[in-house]
Design an enzyme around this catalytic site. Structure first.
Site, short mmCIF file in Angstrom:
data_model
loop_
_atom_site.label_atom_id
_atom_site.label_comp_id
_atom_site.label_asym_id
_atom_site.label_seq_id
_atom_site.Cartn_x
_atom_site.Cartn_y
_atom_site.Cartn_z
N LYS A 46 0.84 -1.21 0.00
CA LYS A 46 0.00 0.00 0.00
C LYS A 46 0.87 1.25 0.00
O LYS A 46 2.07 1.18 0.25
CB LYS A 46 -0.92 -0.02 1.21
CG LYS A 46 -0.21 0.05 2.56
CD LYS A 46 -1.17 -0.16 3.73
CE LYS A 46 -0.43 -0.16 5.06
NZ LYS A 46 -1.35 -0.42 6.20
N ARG A 150 -10.67 -0.09 14.57
CA ARG A 150 -10.82 0.46 13.21
C ARG A 150 -11.87 -0.38 12.49
O ARG A 150 -12.85 -0.78 13.10
CB ARG A 150 -9.46 0.43 12.48
CG ARG A 150 -8.41 1.24 13.22
CD ARG A 150 -7.22 1.64 12.36
NE ARG A 150 -6.73 0.64 11.42
CZ ARG A 150 -5.49 0.62 10.91
NH1 ARG A 150 -4.62 1.55 11.29
NH2 ARG A 150 -5.13 -0.29 10.05
N TYR A 293 13.70 30.98 7.09
CA TYR A 293 12.54 31.78 7.50
C TYR A 293 12.45 31.92 9.02
O TYR A 293 12.64 30.95 9.75
CB TYR A 293 11.25 31.11 7.01
CG TYR A 293 11.13 31.05 5.51
CD1 TYR A 293 11.09 32.21 4.75
CD2 TYR A 293 11.03 29.82 4.87
CE1 TYR A 293 10.96 32.15 3.37
CE2 TYR A 293 10.90 29.75 3.49
CZ TYR A 293 10.87 30.91 2.74
OH TYR A 293 10.74 30.84 1.40
C1 LIG Z 1 -0.64 -1.55 6.83
C2 LIG Z 1 -1.24 -2.79 7.25
C3 LIG Z 1 -0.45 -3.94 7.44
C4 LIG Z 1 1.06 -3.91 7.41
O1 LIG Z 1 1.53 -3.38 8.64
P1 LIG Z 1 3.10 -3.22 8.91
O2 LIG Z 1 3.19 -2.85 10.33
O3 LIG Z 1 3.57 -2.13 8.00
O4 LIG Z 1 3.73 -4.52 8.61
C5 LIG Z 1 -1.09 -5.12 7.72
N1 LIG Z 1 -2.43 -5.19 7.83
C6 LIG Z 1 -3.22 -4.11 7.68
C7 LIG Z 1 -4.69 -4.25 7.82
C8 LIG Z 1 -2.66 -2.86 7.40
O5 LIG Z 1 -3.44 -1.80 7.25
#
Ligand SMILES: *Cc1c(COP(=O)(O)O)cnc(C)c1O
Length: 429
Positions: A46, A150, A293
């Site tokens: 992702k 979630r 800045y």
């Molecule tokens: C991003 C994600 C992962 C991977 O998690 P990592 O800690 O980066 O290995 C696995 N499962 C779900 C549902 C995620 O959203």
């Protein structure tokens, strides 16, 4: 598609580049796959492979013989199947996604055989409708919320959804196929945290319920083939054995540690991304001269300032201003004043630095500051550091995937690809 170093395709004039070490990526994939065996490794690609570029990541997964790939969103899954092949009868890889809203059109995903998380009760109707419109089964993974809060079905929601699944199986046989069951852990980065054991116990109960369902309604799927997956990077690297038959690993593929206080090297992992830039100017300035800045930094003595390309528009966190360092000629030099949109200033004193020198903004901790260090400087974490490296930074693959160690595990021939992933595609995000 493996075995050759892909061509570098930077636009002329590109200064800030993210080198993506394909050999390191393959090494990490193999290291993690070996650790979790016999559980399968699903590589999580992702967010443009955590900022590393999805095409390069796909090549590495193929070189390492990985056939389970996961992304979050539906557009990401469609992009990934554009690279791998859209026809599920030809494509070797499983593709899973788990984030969509109630309006997301799932028909094309179902047509492509993309597997989709059943993330909340109404999504079942959405999936069933998409299956009917696509004329093929929606392959789903029941996503269970065992404590993270979630998406995913709570225990109560799962109990309510099971009769609905049975009704769906009776009313529209072949519409829904349950391929897997998954949950996501909240505290796996804290070794032997009690919350992880609690989540896994709840997950076991959910797995039993779904297996029972499949026992009663084989039309919904094969209980013996059910893929059970819970582990993310920290769980895959700390639990022994890893729970279930597959782990979904993202961060650690890219050579980054999911544990505070544990370096990637201690886990046998090699950071994949190196962000390189250059010194654009070097000049002498008198004591009292300000930097950037707000003039929040003033030189304490007569000194020299070096200007380095790269700023927050490239994903260099502005929050790290006043703490960050950059490596030039092997030496750490302080970033002073505010990190701007496109550039930052180093106070180099009498360090030997010249215009045109390479500046390593992000490295493995030795070649340049690590993602963990940038995370600490910015009150954040390595995950955020790499995923935020911006689209202006050209991703440049280096190192041939097949050159890392032995050849890929499975000897299956390379399947034809609908669209050969293009190397060094700087847009990939
Ligand atoms: C991003 C994600 C992962 C991977 O998690 P990592 O800690 O980066 O290995 C696995 N499962 C779900 C549902 C995620 O959203």
């Amino acid at each position: 598609m493996s075995g050759t170093v892909p061509p570098v395709t930077c636009y002329p004039g590109t200064v800030v580049r993210a080198e993506i070490d394909s050999a390191a990526l393959v090494h990490n994939i193999r290291t993690i796959a070996a650790r979790i065996a016999p559980a399968a490794l699903m590589c999580v690609l992702k967010a443009d492979a955590y900022g590393h570029g999805i095409a390069t990541a796909v090549r590495a997964c193929r070189a390492a013989g990985i056939t389970d790939l996961g992304v979050a969103t539906v557009p990401e899954a469609l992009q990934l199947t554009d690279l791998l092949g859209t026809d599920p009868a030809v494509r070797r890889e499983r593709v899973l996604c788990w984030l969509f809203d109630s309006d997301t059109d799932l028909r094309e995903s179902v047509r492509r055989g993309i597997e989709i998380g059943l993330t909340n009760p109404p999504a079942l109707g959405q999936l069933a409708a998409a299956a009917q419109a696509a004329g093929r089964a929606a392959r789903i993974h029941v996503k269970v919320d065992t404590g993270l809060g979630r998406n995913g079905l709570t225990a109560r929601q799962l109990r309510a959804v099971i009769p609905e699944l049975e009704r769906t199986a009776a009313a529209a046989p072949g519409g829904i196929e349950i391929v897997g069951i998954m949950t996501h852990l909240a505290t796996a980065d804290v070794p032997s945290d009690a919350a992880t054991a609690e989540q896994l116990a709840k997950f076991d109960a959910a797995v039993r319920m779904v297996r029972d369902l499949l026992g009663r309604r084989p039309a919904l799927g094969n209980p013996d083939a059910l893929i059970v997956h819970a582990a993310n990077s920290p769980a895959a690297l700390s639990l022994d054995p890893v729970p279930g038959s597959m782990a979904r690993v993202g961060l650690s593929l890219y050579g980054l540690s999911p544990f505070e206080g544990t370096a990637a090297s201690e886990l046998g992992l090699r950071p994949v991304m190196t962000v390189r830039s250059r010194v654009l100017t070097v000049k002498a300035v008198p004591a009292g001269h300000g930097a950037s800045y707000g003039l929040q930094y003033r030189a304490e003595r007569d000194t020299r300032f070096a200007l380095v390309a790269g700023g927050y528009a490239d994903g260099i966190p502005r929050a790290a201003s006043g703490r960050a360092e950059v490596t030039v000629r092997g030496r750490r030099l302080p970033v002073v004043g505010r990190i701007a949109m496109d550039q930052m200033i180093l106070d180099i004193g009498d360090a030997q630095v010249e215009i045109g020198d390479e500046a390593v903004i992000l490295g493995d901790g030795i070649t340049g500051p690590s993602a963990e260090e940038w995370g600490a400087w910015a009150n954040s974490i390595n995950y955020e550091v790499v995923t935020r490296i911006g689209p202006r930074v050209a991703r440049v693959p280096v190192g041939a995937p097949a050159a890392a160690g032995q050849t890929a595990g499975p000897s299956a021939p390379e399947p034809p690809t609908a669209a050969e992933p293009t190397a060094g595609d700087p847009n990939a995000s």
